[in-house]
Design a protein around this motif. Structure first.
Motif, PDB file in Angstrom:
ATOM      1  N   ASN A 336      -0.546 -38.139  54.964  1.00  0.00           N
ATOM      2  CA  ASN A 336      -1.817 -38.799  54.639  1.00  0.00           C
ATOM      3  C   ASN A 336      -1.692 -39.794  53.482  1.00  0.00           C
ATOM      4  OD1 ASN A 336      -3.121 -37.341  56.627  1.00  0.00           O
ATOM      5  ND2 ASN A 336      -3.719 -35.683  55.226  1.00  0.00           N
ATOM      6  N   LEU A 337      -0.495 -39.890  52.894  1.00  0.00           N
ATOM      7  CA  LEU A 337      -0.275 -40.906  51.861  1.00  0.00           C
ATOM      8  C   LEU A 337      -0.239 -42.271  52.526  1.00  0.00           C
ATOM      9  CD1 LEU A 337       2.502 -39.105  49.790  1.00  0.00           C
ATOM     10  CD2 LEU A 337       0.127 -39.466  49.081  1.00  0.00           C
ATOM     11  N   ARG A 338      -0.593 -43.307  51.762  1.00  0.00           N
ATOM     12  CA  ARG A 338      -0.614 -44.656  52.340  1.00  0.00           C
ATOM     13  C   ARG A 338      -0.063 -45.667  51.345  1.00  0.00           C
ATOM     14  NH1 ARG A 338      -6.515 -43.207  51.991  1.00  0.00           N
ATOM     15  NH2 ARG A 338      -7.336 -44.216  50.112  1.00  0.00           N
ATOM     16  N   PRO A 339       0.370 -46.829  51.825  1.00  0.00           N
ATOM     17  CA  PRO A 339       0.876 -47.863  50.921  1.00  0.00           C
ATOM     18  C   PRO A 339      -0.148 -48.173  49.819  1.00  0.00           C
ATOM     19  CG  PRO A 339       1.353 -48.445  53.183  1.00  0.00           C
ATOM     20  CD  PRO A 339       0.470 -47.230  53.236  1.00  0.00           C
ATOM     21  N   GLY A 340       0.381 -48.348  48.597  1.00  0.00           N
ATOM     22  CA  GLY A 340      -0.494 -48.603  47.447  1.00  0.00           C
ATOM     23  C   GLY A 340      -0.792 -47.357  46.643  1.00  0.00           C
ATOM     24  N   ASP A 341      -0.318 -46.183  47.145  1.00  0.00           N
ATOM     25  CA  ASP A 341      -0.528 -44.932  46.415  1.00  0.00           C
ATOM     26  C   ASP A 341       0.503 -44.771  45.295  1.00  0.00           C
ATOM     27  OD1 ASP A 341      -2.667 -44.145  47.914  1.00  0.00           O
ATOM     28  OD2 ASP A 341      -1.575 -42.688  49.145  1.00  0.00           O
ATOM     29  N   ALA A 342       0.076 -44.113  44.238  1.00  0.00           N
ATOM     30  CA  ALA A 342       0.993 -43.648  43.193  1.00  0.00           C
ATOM     31  C   ALA A 342       0.873 -42.137  43.137  1.00  0.00           C
ATOM     32  CB  ALA A 342       0.646 -44.258  41.845  1.00  0.00           C
ATOM     33  N   LEU A 343       1.969 -41.468  43.412  1.00  0.00           N
ATOM     34  CA  LEU A 343       2.007 -40.008  43.441  1.00  0.00           C
ATOM     35  C   LEU A 343       2.517 -39.536  42.080  1.00  0.00           C
ATOM     36  CD1 LEU A 343       1.441 -37.940  45.760  1.00  0.00           C
ATOM     37  CD2 LEU A 343       3.910 -37.898  46.153  1.00  0.00           C
ATOM     38  N   ILE A 344       1.739 -38.694  41.373  1.00  0.00           N
ATOM     39  CA  ILE A 344       2.073 -38.307  40.006  1.00  0.00           C
ATOM     40  C   ILE A 344       2.534 -36.856  39.952  1.00  0.00           C
ATOM     41  CG2 ILE A 344       1.249 -38.145  37.622  1.00  0.00           C
ATOM     42  CD1 ILE A 344       1.247 -40.997  38.784  1.00  0.00           C
ATOM     43  N   ALA A 345       3.718 -36.635  39.356  1.00  0.00           N
ATOM     44  CA  ALA A 345       4.232 -35.294  39.066  1.00  0.00           C
ATOM     45  C   ALA A 345       4.608 -35.279  37.573  1.00  0.00           C
ATOM     46  CB  ALA A 345       5.432 -34.977  39.944  1.00  0.00           C
ATOM     47  N   PHE A 346       4.942 -34.104  37.042  1.00  0.00           N
ATOM     48  CA  PHE A 346       5.136 -34.037  35.593  1.00  0.00           C
ATOM     49  C   PHE A 346       6.527 -33.582  35.165  1.00  0.00           C
ATOM     50  CE2 PHE A 346       0.474 -33.921  35.845  1.00  0.00           C
ATOM     51  CZ  PHE A 346       0.203 -34.995  35.016  1.00  0.00           C
ATOM     52  N   SER A 347       7.501 -33.751  36.041  1.00  0.00           N
ATOM     53  CA  SER A 347       8.886 -33.507  35.635  1.00  0.00           C
ATOM     54  C   SER A 347       9.795 -34.375  36.486  1.00  0.00           C
ATOM     55  CB  SER A 347       9.267 -32.034  35.815  1.00  0.00           C
ATOM     56  OG  SER A 347       9.403 -31.712  37.187  1.00  0.00           O
ATOM     57  N   ARG A 348      10.953 -34.664  35.971  1.00  0.00           N
ATOM     58  CA  ARG A 348      11.920 -35.468  36.700  1.00  0.00           C
ATOM     59  C   ARG A 348      12.266 -34.806  38.026  1.00  0.00           C
ATOM     60  NH1 ARG A 348      17.318 -35.262  37.549  1.00  0.00           N
ATOM     61  NH2 ARG A 348      18.456 -37.245  37.658  1.00  0.00           N
ATOM     62  N   ARG A 349      12.497 -33.494  37.982  1.00  0.00           N
ATOM     63  CA  ARG A 349      12.862 -32.760  39.197  1.00  0.00           C
ATOM     64  C   ARG A 349      11.797 -32.901  40.264  1.00  0.00           C
ATOM     65  NH1 ARG A 349      12.873 -26.487  38.493  1.00  0.00           N
ATOM     66  NH2 ARG A 349      10.646 -27.002  38.468  1.00  0.00           N
ATOM     67  N   ARG A 408      -4.480 -46.179  44.729  1.00  0.00           N
ATOM     68  CA  ARG A 408      -4.949 -44.800  44.601  1.00  0.00           C
ATOM     69  C   ARG A 408      -3.930 -43.977  43.813  1.00  0.00           C
ATOM     70  NH1 ARG A 408      -5.932 -40.892  49.803  1.00  0.00           N
ATOM     71  NH2 ARG A 408      -3.726 -41.422  50.106  1.00  0.00           N
ATOM     72  N   ILE A 409      -4.438 -43.193  42.860  1.00  0.00           N
ATOM     73  CA  ILE A 409      -3.626 -42.222  42.131  1.00  0.00           C
ATOM     74  C   ILE A 409      -3.773 -40.882  42.823  1.00  0.00           C
ATOM     75  CG2 ILE A 409      -3.504 -40.865  39.996  1.00  0.00           C
ATOM     76  CD1 ILE A 409      -2.314 -43.540  39.494  1.00  0.00           C
ATOM     77  N   VAL A 410      -2.631 -40.250  43.146  1.00  0.00           N
ATOM     78  CA  VAL A 410      -2.652 -38.932  43.775  1.00  0.00           C
ATOM     79  C   VAL A 410      -1.910 -37.957  42.851  1.00  0.00           C
ATOM     80  CG1 VAL A 410      -1.978 -37.554  45.769  1.00  0.00           C
ATOM     81  CG2 VAL A 410      -2.704 -39.936  46.085  1.00  0.00           C
ATOM     82  N   MET A 411      -2.618 -36.947  42.362  1.00  0.00           N
ATOM     83  CA  MET A 411      -2.039 -35.970  41.438  1.00  0.00           C
ATOM     84  C   MET A 411      -1.448 -34.794  42.222  1.00  0.00           C
ATOM     85  SD  MET A 411      -2.784 -37.400  38.529  1.00  0.00           S
ATOM     86  CE  MET A 411      -2.438 -36.094  37.354  1.00  0.00           C
ATOM     87  N   THR A 412      -0.137 -34.601  42.103  1.00  0.00           N
ATOM     88  CA  THR A 412       0.476 -33.431  42.746  1.00  0.00           C
ATOM     89  C   THR A 412       0.208 -32.173  41.941  1.00  0.00           C
ATOM     90  OG1 THR A 412       2.586 -33.632  41.563  1.00  0.00           O
ATOM     91  CG2 THR A 412       2.334 -34.881  43.625  1.00  0.00           C
ATOM     92  N   SER A 413      -0.107 -32.337  40.659  1.00  0.00           N
ATOM     93  CA  SER A 413      -0.374 -31.202  39.778  1.00  0.00           C
ATOM     94  C   SER A 413      -1.215 -31.700  38.611  1.00  0.00           C
ATOM     95  CB  SER A 413       0.939 -30.610  39.263  1.00  0.00           C
ATOM     96  OG  SER A 413       0.694 -29.664  38.242  1.00  0.00           O
ATOM     97  N   THR A 414      -1.909 -30.783  37.957  1.00  0.00           N
ATOM     98  CA  THR A 414      -2.618 -31.134  36.728  1.00  0.00           C
ATOM     99  C   THR A 414      -2.107 -30.276  35.576  1.00  0.00           C
ATOM    100  OG1 THR A 414      -4.369 -29.605  37.359  1.00  0.00           O
ATOM    101  CG2 THR A 414      -4.716 -31.955  37.850  1.00  0.00           C
ATOM    102  N   VAL A 415      -0.913 -29.707  35.754  1.00  0.00           N
ATOM    103  CA  VAL A 415      -0.300 -28.858  34.732  1.00  0.00           C
ATOM    104  C   VAL A 415       0.989 -29.513  34.258  1.00  0.00           C
ATOM    105  CG1 VAL A 415       0.769 -26.618  34.265  1.00  0.00           C
ATOM    106  CG2 VAL A 415      -1.309 -26.747  35.639  1.00  0.00           C
TER     107      VAL A 415
END
Length: 645
Positions: A336-349, A408-415
């Motif tokens: 469901n992700l689409r071009p123009g999205d930024a997927l945010i995670a909080f570690s390099r891994r 669009r910003i997509v948050m994979t986590s909020t921790v």
């Protein structure tokens, strides 16, 4: 006849009391105690002490001795010679202690009165040592109080702004441009900077300094481009006759007056580790007009600073240029992700894991996280801008700088791990990340979503939170080398850890408006550096080298540099063109950081770290290798997708 009666009669028969001797039983021992008075150094001190051979026996053994054996033992241990030796050693001790007390300004009888009050069977030498120990502690306390008082007198943080001579003499004016991301505040400040005859831009990151350096280079005046220098801790590009400088905030030149200064991300005043650099910039920027650019919650803080510095201030609160909205529901699936999205995670891994998952769905991906050098982050962002990458996967490193056409910003986590524990991200960070969505002039609105239901609802809640204003006092001040030299001059201390502790605990903070701060990393390093024969100046510089102590290879390199400097050895770099091709991505990233850290040291200690240009060249080569590896990994993941189709 009782044992006590026997001992009492023995004492009378031997005339012990007339000679100042007592036969006692205490602490599981039978012993002799000699009484007398020691006259020494103008002191008259009564004593009641046990001589070296004063302990006669344990009570069980004493009971087995007959009267004659007891008398013989007492006579043997209570000779005139034994009395004289104890008296002489006591006189010597009183004289010694009196002299030491005079040196420290302490009253000797506060310690010596106990010589007549000792309730112990321990010999006099042990009693003397205990009193010496008490005196040592008292002297240390006295010395500590004196040093603390001298430190307070040497540094008064209320006078901190006056330490910036040029700024203090200039008629300065502050203009605060405050607003959320995508409100055009930085653009407005940079326009004013470009029009000024001279100026400086102060960035929180090397990446932002580099971006705005290039932005200023594009400005033309009278048919000529602006002469602009770039100054960061790790890199210097000095232009001849430069009128403008793009710099990281820690590298502010407080001695060269300019017309305009722009201090970006002013809300960083509240940052736990780096806030002191923004305090110094506001107090010390040597410009007629100082633009303070940042989040609206900094308003009260900058107004309080302006009032303290007696500078007029204009505050302009700017609004976001396009709407920012939460999506109706979470994304839920990678497809469901689409071009123009930024997927945010909080570690390099996690970033690399999501990068692979997204690429395996057939998307081209740009990757951005904190461990990447500014050059790599910029190159990856440029791929997204140019349409070579559909989606960007990154950490909150995208929240500061890196203007990208994110829809669009997509948050994979909020921790996020805060350095101590995992915790929910604060609302200001959530707003800053979300604000990257909907670039003005490209998208009509910005959208925000969580990847799953939980992160979606947390983001919705965080974005509704009312911003909490920054504190209007307690602005952080970090120690300078001058501060430490001042403290060293009045305390004669050379330990960096002790000097830093004195800066934190002993300097004068009259009203708490400015407050001393150091980082835990710096204190830990200081304690290690104090084991080496280095000057305070060298230890201070080494304590600030920007390398992560959590990466073993970088920590070992730093320790090697410190030891080499302590031995006055020159540290050279040995280039290896093929080395990078046998490293993992993590190792190449760390190598890039190592070369940058060497360059940082080289600018400060060029005699011992002379290979600055080589370090920069090797850092660029490592950055290029990282960028290539990221693109290759992205391509491999996409190929797996195409093979499965």
């Amino acid at each position: 006849m009782t044992e006590e009666y026997d001992d009492e009669r023995l004492s009378i028969e031997l005339g012990l009391a007339e000679r100042g001797i007592a036969l006692l039983k205490l602490e599981g021992r039978v012993f002799l105690r000699f009484d007398g008075t020691a006259d020494a150094g103008g002191l008259r001190v009564p004593y009641a002490l046990v001589p070296a051979q004063g302990v006669l026996a344990k009570p069980s053994k004493w009971r087995k001795l007959d009267a004659e054996a007891r008398a013989a033992l007492v006579r043997e241990r209570s000779t005139d010679r034994a009395l004289r030796e104890l008296h002489d050693s006591t006189v010597a001790f009183v004289r010694e202690l009196g002299a030491e007390c005079e040196e420290f300004g302490l009253a000797p009888m506060d310690f010596l009165h106990s010589l007549a009050d000792v309730q112990t069977s321990e010999p006099a030498s042990v009693v003397f040592d205990r009193i010496r120990q008490r005196l040592g502690h008292a002297a240390e306390r006295q010395r500590e109080e004196q040093h603390a008082e001298r430190t307070r007198q040497s540094i008064n943080l209320a006078e901190y702004p006056a330490s910036f001579d040029v700024a203090r003499r200039l008629p300065r004016k502050f203009i605060a441009l405050l607003g959320p991301t995508n409100s055009g505040k930085t653009h407005k400040a940079m326009e004013a900077l470009a029009k000024a005859a001279s100026g400086v831009y102060l960035a929180p990151l090397r990446l932002l300094a580099l971006e705005n350096y290039e932005r200023l280079l594009e400005v033309s005046r009278h048919g000529k481009p602006l002469a602009v220098s770039l100054v960061t801790g790790e890199e210097r590009r000095i232009a001849e006759d430069a009128t403008h400088v793009a710099s990281t905030v820690e590298m502010l030149d407080t001695r060269t007056p300019v017309d305009v200064a722009v201090i970006d991300e002013i809300q960083m005043l509240a940052d736990r580790d780096r806030g002191a650099a923004w305090t110094a910039a506001v107090c010390g920027a040597p410009a007629g007009t100082v633009y303070l650019v940042g989040a609206p919650e900094a308003r009260r803080a900058v107004e309080a600073l302006a009032e303290r510095l007696e500078c007029p201030i204009e505050v302009h609160v700017m609004k976001r240029k396009g709407p920012l909205s939460m999506e109706d529901g979470p994304v839920r699936k990678v497809k469901n992700l689409r071009p123009g999205d930024a997927l945010i995670a909080f570690s390099r891994r996690d970033v690399l894991m999501w990068r692979d998952m997204v690429a395996e769905m057939g998307h081209s991906v740009a990757t951005v996280y904190g461990n990447l050098s500014p050059e790599v982050r910029r190159a990856q962002a440029q791929r997204f801008r140019d349409g070579e990458a559909d989606i960007v996967v990154g950490t909150d490193a995208i929240a500061m700088g890196l203007n990208m056409p994110i829809q669009r910003i997509v948050m994979t986590s909020t921790v996020k791990f805060n350095g101590y524990e995992e915790e929910e991200i604060p609302a200001p960070l959530a707003r800053q990340i979300a604000g990257r969505a909907g670039r003005y002039g490209i998208h009509e609105e910005g959208l925000v979503a969580g990847y799953d239901a939980d992160s979606h609802e947390v983001m919705r809640s965080l974005l509704k939170e009312k911003p909490v204003p920054l504190n209007t006092s307690g602005f952080a001040v970090a120690p300078t080398l001058e501060h430490l030299h001042r403290i060293a001059a009045v305390t004669q201390e050379t330990s960096l850890a002790k000097l830093l502790k004195r800066f934190i605990h002993n300097i004068d903070v009259p009203d708490g408006f400015f407050y001393p701060r150091i980082t835990e990393d710096q204190m830990e390093r200081a304690q290690w550096l104090d084991t080496l024969p280095l000057s305070v100046a060298d230890k201070f510089a080494l304590s600030l080298v920007p390398v992560s102590t959590k990466v073993l290879a970088l920590q070992r390199a730093w320790e090697h540099w410190c030891v080499a400097l302590s031995k006055k050895r020159i540290t050279r770099l040995q280039p290896d063109d093929h080395q990078l091709y046998h490293m993992t991505l993590q190792e190449v990233e760390d190598t890039c950081r190592l070369y940058s850290a060497y360059a940082w040291l080289g600018y400060r200690l060029p005699d011992y770290f002379p290979d600055i240009e080589l370090a920069l060249e090797l850092s660029r080569a490592a950055s290029e290798r990282v960028d290539t590896m990221l693109q290759d990994q992205n391509t491999s993941s996409r190929r797996r997708h195409h093979r499965r189709r």
